[in-house]
Design a protein around this motif. Structure first.
Motif, PDB file in Angstrom:
ATOM      1  N   LEU A 141     -15.294  10.199 -23.154  1.00 29.77           N
ATOM      2  CA  LEU A 141     -14.163   9.867 -24.270  1.00 29.77           C
ATOM      3  C   LEU A 141     -13.873  10.941 -25.056  1.00 29.77           C
ATOM      4  O   LEU A 141     -12.728  11.511 -25.271  1.00 29.77           O
ATOM      5  CB  LEU A 141     -14.359   8.558 -25.055  1.00 29.77           C
ATOM      6  N   ASP A 142     -14.979  11.718 -25.491  1.00 32.08           N
ATOM      7  CA  ASP A 142     -14.816  12.706 -26.599  1.00 32.08           C
ATOM      8  C   ASP A 142     -14.196  13.909 -25.911  1.00 32.08           C
ATOM      9  O   ASP A 142     -13.426  14.790 -26.565  1.00 32.08           O
ATOM     10  CB  ASP A 142     -16.327  13.341 -26.911  1.00 32.08           C
ATOM     11  N   ALA A 143     -14.499  14.226 -24.540  1.00 29.92           N
ATOM     12  CA  ALA A 143     -13.867  15.252 -24.066  1.00 29.92           C
ATOM     13  C   ALA A 143     -12.440  14.974 -23.449  1.00 29.92           C
ATOM     14  O   ALA A 143     -11.770  16.069 -23.158  1.00 29.92           O
ATOM     15  CB  ALA A 143     -14.790  15.542 -22.672  1.00 29.92           C
ATOM     16  N   ASN A 144     -11.876  13.687 -23.452  1.00 28.48           N
ATOM     17  CA  ASN A 144     -10.696  13.395 -23.146  1.00 28.48           C
ATOM     18  C   ASN A 144      -9.559  12.802 -23.960  1.00 28.48           C
ATOM     19  O   ASN A 144      -8.494  12.786 -23.839  1.00 28.48           O
ATOM     20  CB  ASN A 144     -10.738  12.376 -22.061  1.00 28.48           C
ATOM     21  N   LEU A 145      -9.980  12.014 -25.061  1.00 30.10           N
ATOM     22  CA  LEU A 145      -9.272  11.564 -25.787  1.00 30.10           C
ATOM     23  C   LEU A 145      -8.636  12.391 -27.214  1.00 30.10           C
ATOM     24  O   LEU A 145      -9.678  13.198 -27.651  1.00 30.10           O
ATOM     25  CB  LEU A 145      -9.829   9.984 -26.653  1.00 30.10           C
ATOM     26  N   LEU A 146      -7.386  12.318 -27.498  1.00 32.49           N
ATOM     27  CA  LEU A 146      -6.731  13.191 -28.452  1.00 32.49           C
ATOM     28  C   LEU A 146      -6.925  12.125 -29.738  1.00 32.49           C
ATOM     29  O   LEU A 146      -6.458  11.177 -29.678  1.00 32.49           O
ATOM     30  CB  LEU A 146      -5.538  13.551 -28.074  1.00 32.49           C
ATOM     31  N   GLY A 147      -7.082  12.699 -30.746  1.00 24.54           N
ATOM     32  CA  GLY A 147      -6.890  12.070 -32.081  1.00 24.54           C
ATOM     33  C   GLY A 147      -8.569  12.232 -32.826  1.00 24.54           C
ATOM     34  O   GLY A 147      -9.229  12.876 -32.507  1.00 24.54           O
ATOM     35  N   SER A 148      -8.479  11.373 -34.084  1.00 23.64           N
ATOM     36  CA  SER A 148      -9.670  11.476 -34.910  1.00 23.64           C
ATOM     37  C   SER A 148     -10.885  11.079 -34.422  1.00 23.64           C
ATOM     38  O   SER A 148     -10.829   9.895 -33.790  1.00 23.64           O
ATOM     39  CB  SER A 148      -9.045  10.792 -36.089  1.00 23.64           C
ATOM     40  N   ARG A 149     -11.922  11.880 -34.400  1.00 18.77           N
ATOM     41  CA  ARG A 149     -13.064  11.382 -34.064  1.00 18.77           C
ATOM     42  C   ARG A 149     -13.874  10.467 -34.926  1.00 18.77           C
ATOM     43  O   ARG A 149     -14.849   9.899 -34.530  1.00 18.77           O
ATOM     44  CB  ARG A 149     -14.049  12.572 -33.724  1.00 18.77           C
ATOM     45  N   LYS A 150     -13.284   9.917 -35.991  1.00 21.51           N
ATOM     46  CA  LYS A 150     -13.754   8.958 -36.832  1.00 21.51           C
ATOM     47  C   LYS A 150     -13.326   7.748 -36.191  1.00 21.51           C
ATOM     48  O   LYS A 150     -13.963   6.978 -36.673  1.00 21.51           O
ATOM     49  CB  LYS A 150     -12.859   9.044 -38.102  1.00 21.51           C
ATOM     50  N   LYS A 151     -12.448   7.665 -35.397  1.00 23.01           N
ATOM     51  CA  LYS A 151     -12.229   6.257 -34.686  1.00 23.01           C
ATOM     52  C   LYS A 151     -12.883   6.336 -33.304  1.00 23.01           C
ATOM     53  O   LYS A 151     -12.501   5.258 -32.473  1.00 23.01           O
ATOM     54  CB  LYS A 151     -10.632   6.480 -34.525  1.00 23.01           C
ATOM     55  N   LEU A 152     -13.807   7.198 -32.997  1.00 27.03           N
ATOM     56  CA  LEU A 152     -14.517   7.095 -31.724  1.00 27.03           C
ATOM     57  C   LEU A 152     -16.109   6.736 -32.256  1.00 27.03           C
ATOM     58  O   LEU A 152     -16.700   7.576 -32.829  1.00 27.03           O
ATOM     59  CB  LEU A 152     -14.432   8.272 -30.997  1.00 27.03           C
ATOM     60  N   HIS A 153     -16.469   5.666 -31.476  1.00 31.68           N
ATOM     61  CA  HIS A 153     -17.710   5.177 -31.936  1.00 31.68           C
ATOM     62  C   HIS A 153     -18.727   5.023 -30.546  1.00 31.68           C
ATOM     63  O   HIS A 153     -18.029   4.817 -29.545  1.00 31.68           O
ATOM     64  CB  HIS A 153     -17.881   3.807 -32.640  1.00 31.68           C
ATOM     65  N   GLN A 154     -19.932   4.474 -30.842  1.00 27.93           N
ATOM     66  CA  GLN A 154     -20.840   4.147 -29.737  1.00 27.93           C
ATOM     67  C   GLN A 154     -21.754   2.940 -30.271  1.00 27.93           C
ATOM     68  O   GLN A 154     -22.172   2.962 -31.094  1.00 27.93           O
ATOM     69  CB  GLN A 154     -21.645   5.436 -29.315  1.00 27.93           C
ATOM     70  N   ALA A 155     -21.566   1.960 -29.321  1.00 26.68           N
ATOM     71  CA  ALA A 155     -22.361   0.829 -29.776  1.00 26.68           C
ATOM     72  C   ALA A 155     -22.966  -0.010 -28.520  1.00 26.68           C
ATOM     73  O   ALA A 155     -21.962  -0.173 -27.357  1.00 26.68           O
ATOM     74  CB  ALA A 155     -21.784  -0.011 -30.276  1.00 26.68           C
ATOM     75  N   TYR A 156     -24.137  -0.051 -28.074  1.00 22.88           N
ATOM     76  CA  TYR A 156     -24.744  -0.717 -26.928  1.00 22.88           C
ATOM     77  C   TYR A 156     -24.465  -2.251 -27.041  1.00 22.88           C
ATOM     78  O   TYR A 156     -24.561  -3.005 -28.070  1.00 22.88           O
ATOM     79  CB  TYR A 156     -26.462  -0.426 -26.918  1.00 22.88           C
ATOM     80  N   PRO A 157     -24.069  -2.726 -25.801  1.00 23.05           N
ATOM     81  CA  PRO A 157     -24.015  -4.338 -25.550  1.00 23.05           C
ATOM     82  C   PRO A 157     -25.299  -4.853 -25.641  1.00 23.05           C
ATOM     83  O   PRO A 157     -26.298  -4.279 -25.665  1.00 23.05           O
ATOM     84  CB  PRO A 157     -23.320  -4.434 -24.409  1.00 23.05           C
TER      85      PRO A 157
END
Length: 362
Positions: A141-157
């Motif tokens: 996702l970090d390599a492909n999504l445009l926009g603020s990295r403050k809105k990109l998170h990681q959480a294990y289910p």
């Protein structure tokens, strides 16, 4: 918090089970939870009557048909968070949030290693927060999504570790023809095409193992609409029909896991995480899996199981023989694996991770 969980499939796969366990965990933590799930789907029905959860039916696999209904629910109950889990639900959730006039925060869980669509790559972070289910997915996702990295998170289910716990499925072992001396290896999953989940590698490895360890037996459990006949033919031609059994997929995977001595999970395509590994660990089953994408994030190699290279039946067979011949190692891996699963992947821990994320977003 007032949270709407949206899953138009809700049938019982890994994404659906994780959604359900999150709903229960949030409700147990005291949040108000609404569940929008496909009409008549197994987990939609299972969610009814659970304290703290209100269930809303939507057309199965047609989330856009219910956008106005979802928008009305958001508006009437002043929903604060809308959380979507299936790829086809992303933009329906965003549209419903916008049409509601309440502008709740939208969270998208990404359970796939594949590159997002062009529209999602360009616009998704403008309208939603995105939570990757593993570090491997986050990298994509970090390599492909445009926009603020403050809105990109990681959480294990997470999973229900009270439900997934060790027992002995003697009835299923008897059905499979496994005796007290049998060492049972199993592969569990939804095989959307031949080979992507390593099912052919599993058969090849099973043949190697059985030639040296006659008491070893093997089972493949899962949907194989695009490969069942081919797998069955490979097993027949190789003279392994009494050694390797093929069973249909079941939403009740717990008896299967507890019938095994070792879970084998050797995908050859891509794998965001591999929640079935966590379920097996919670049942005190050692695991063998390929070192691929998010799989190494589920357990520690040499402590809870063994990692092998993908597309390598010989390496897979070597790992299987090691566990087949060492009952003490299987026991040690199994007990350590359950502790690991309870500590890191229990649904209550998952709910707390998401509650912290929701609170931060709000």
């Amino acid at each position: 918090m007032r949270v709407l969980q949206f899953n138009s499939a809700f049938g019982g796969g890994g994404v659906d089970s994780a959604t359900f366990d999150l709903c229960v965990g949030l409700a147990q933590a005291g949040d108000e939870v609404w569940v929008a799930g496909g009409v008549g789907r197994p987990l939609t029905e299972k969610s009814r009557g659970i304290p703290g959860i209100t269930t809303l039916d939507i057309p199965y696999r047609d989330p856009y048909a219910s956008v106005w209904r979802l928008a009305k629910l958001i508006r009437e109950h002043d929903i604060q968070i809308v959380h979507a889990h299936q790829g086809e639900d992303y933009w329906a959730a965003i549209l419903a949030a916008l049409l509601s006039g309440r502008f709740p925060r939208v969270v998208i869980s990404r359970h796939l290693m594949t590159r997002p669509s062009a529209m999602s790559r360009t616009l998704l972070l403008r309208f939603a927060h995105v939570a990757a289910v593993s570090k491997a997915v986050w990298v994509v996702l970090d390599a492909n999504l445009l926009g603020s990295r403050k809105k990109l998170h990681q959480a294990y289910p997470g999973i229900d570790t009270e439900r997934f716990r060790p027992s002995r499925s003697e009835a299923l072992r008897a059905q499979l023809g496994w005796g007290v001396d049998t060492i049972g290896f199993g592969l569990v999953g939804r095989f959307v095409s031949v080979g992507t989940k390593g099912n052919l590698d599993f058969v090849d490895a099973a043949a190697i193992v059985h030639a040296e360890i006659p008491q070893a037996r093997f089972v493949l459990v899962g949907e194989m609409n695009l490969g069942k006949s081919q797998i069955a033919e490979v097993i027949r031609v190789r003279g392994l029909s009494e050694v390797i059994k093929v069973l249909p997929f079941s939403n009740e995977v717990l008896p299967v896991l507890n019938a095994l001595d070792v879970l084998v999970h050797p995908p050859a395509g891509n794998e965001a995480l591999g929640l079935v590994l966590v379920e097996a660990l919670a049942c005190e089953k050692p695991v063998i899996a390929t070192r691929l994408d998010g799989i190494p994030e589920t357990f520690i190699d040499g402590e809870h199981g063994l990692l092998v290279p993908p597309k390598n039946p010989e390496a897979l067979a070597t790992a299987m023989k090691k566990l087949a011949l060492d009952a003490a190692l299987r026991t040690r891996f199994g007990k350590a694996g359950r502790s690991h699963a309870v500590k890191n992947f229990d649904r209550r821990a998952y709910a707390e991770r998401m509650r912290a994320l929701y609170a931060g977003i709000l």
